[in-house]
Design a protein around this motif. Sequence first.
Motif, PDB file in Angstrom:
ATOM      1  N   ARG A   1       0.829  -1.200   0.000  1.00  0.00           N
ATOM      2  CA  ARG A   1       0.000   0.000   0.000  1.00  0.00           C
ATOM      3  C   ARG A   1       0.870   1.259   0.000  1.00  0.00           C
ATOM      4  O   ARG A   1       0.642   2.190  -0.779  1.00  0.00           O
TER       5      ARG A   1
ATOM      6  N   ILE B   1       1.179   4.030  -3.063  1.00  0.00           N
ATOM      7  CA  ILE B   1       0.847   5.446  -2.857  1.00  0.00           C
ATOM      8  C   ILE B   1       2.007   6.331  -3.265  1.00  0.00           C
ATOM      9  O   ILE B   1       1.842   7.339  -3.978  1.00  0.00           O
TER      10      ILE B   1
ATOM     11  N   CYS C   1       2.347   6.450  -7.079  1.00  0.00           N
ATOM     12  CA  CYS C   1       1.343   7.313  -7.711  1.00  0.00           C
ATOM     13  C   CYS C   1       1.674   8.783  -7.518  1.00  0.00           C
ATOM     14  O   CYS C   1       1.368   9.622  -8.374  1.00  0.00           O
TER      15      CYS C   1
END
Length: 523
Positions: free
Chosen positions: A44, A48, A51
């Motif tokens: 995760r 993140i 991105c």
Amino acid sequence: MQARQREVEEQSGSGLVDLAFALDVGEAEEDSSALKFDLTPIYRACHIHKCLGIQDRFREYYYNNWLLQLNSDLQISSVQPFLEYHQTLLALVAGYFIVEDRVMRTAGVKDYVTLLGATLRQYGYEVSTLLDTVDATKEKYHNLLREECRQQISSALASDTYKQMVLKKESEYQANVLSFQLQAIDIMPAFPFVAPFSSMVPETCRIVRSFIKDSVNYLSNDGCMNAFNAVRKYLDSILIDVLNHDILNSISDDALGVSQAMQIAANASVLERACNFFLKSAAIECGIPTRSMDRPHGILTAQAVLNTAHDEAYMRLLDLVNYKLDDYMSLTENVSWTSDDVPHGGHEYMNEVIVYLDTLMSTAQQILPLDALCKISNSIVGAFLSDSVKRFNANAVMAINNDLKILENFADKRFHSTGLSEIYKDGGSFRACLIEARQLINLLLSSQLENFMNPVIREKNYNSLEHKKVALICDKFKDSADCSNDIMFCLFVELVSHSSVAGSVLVEHIVISQLVQGPRSQI
């Protein structure tokens, strides 16, 4: 069990799913317990940061924290004897590699070899040899990969037909144009579609794209901390040292023809644009946001190098065209300079020139250098200046005027029929390349050569003509007797006054010429 584990790892590659990974410590034992560890938080966080375009920051954070953890785990206990403690210590080390192997294969976060080396260095171990070996292995791999690509690119160039590709259907257009973002416009063309490049361009793009993937795959497995910069370095190397090198060798080939030089120039231009696609592909493979490619560093050095290759091909093309035109434009041999009449139509040499240019433009279109017509214009003016032309009369001027009209009509027609008028609508045309020859003929056909002395008229009608050239040409004009010797002499003095040394020599030449030859009316 290993196959199932690998399938789970591959499915988690996107980092968007929440999965707990299981490591079975043993083979198909009944009711055996499985050691499970959940890597979801790492995936995760990695996703993140990726991105947000700050994956390097996350790698650094991950590296530093693992380094602290590893240092803590490797602390030798002073309370327990080593023989009792070593099993726990080795289990911690083994656990580190087990977890890190999963993280590297599924999240691509870090280089555990480098991390281990940094930890060992803190404990006084010499690891420079290990790290040097890792770097040498990376260079060795890319040298082998580059050699393989060199052979493939050389083969692609050797088998190229130097003819524009004809794509008959949409699938071919997709595979050879859209796949590498080579399209000039985003609208699907009508088929069959004639591409501006030959087959070596998409073939080269496939080779380079494969090189990028192989490089990224190796660097990812090697855990390179900044894979994109490394891939970019190797990408520039393959494009400059291999592709550009082979293109330049093709340009310098003595057997190169005009059509081949044209196609090489067009191919180099397309490959220059393809550099943007190559760099974006490398960024995507490395997980770098493509929007970051809009920054100043988002340009390959190879782009400028391939632009230079295009210029080299263009100059070679121009040399080949000029060499051929020199054969046709032998005006001193093909024109009767003191004829008693004007030949009907154009001279035979001009018909040959038109046929050659028509053939040239049919294959070249926008690749054709406009300088080719400038060469013709220079040849016409140069013929009047040639030492072998001692005198010429009005009939010779009118005959060459007929030749020039034929050429101008052809230039206008082909300029529009080939679509070049759309490309050069902001300026430039075939006729413009003939302006010097046209202005000279207009001046010689006028009844008032002395008007050239008028700065206003000269700027308006004869601004492409050089003063010294006009002076020397007018001195040879047999039918200029309408101008008195005084007016002509003043014209010459006015024209050459712009250059002290050269002007003095020219004035001396004209004065001697006037004294020896006498009045024009006696010629």
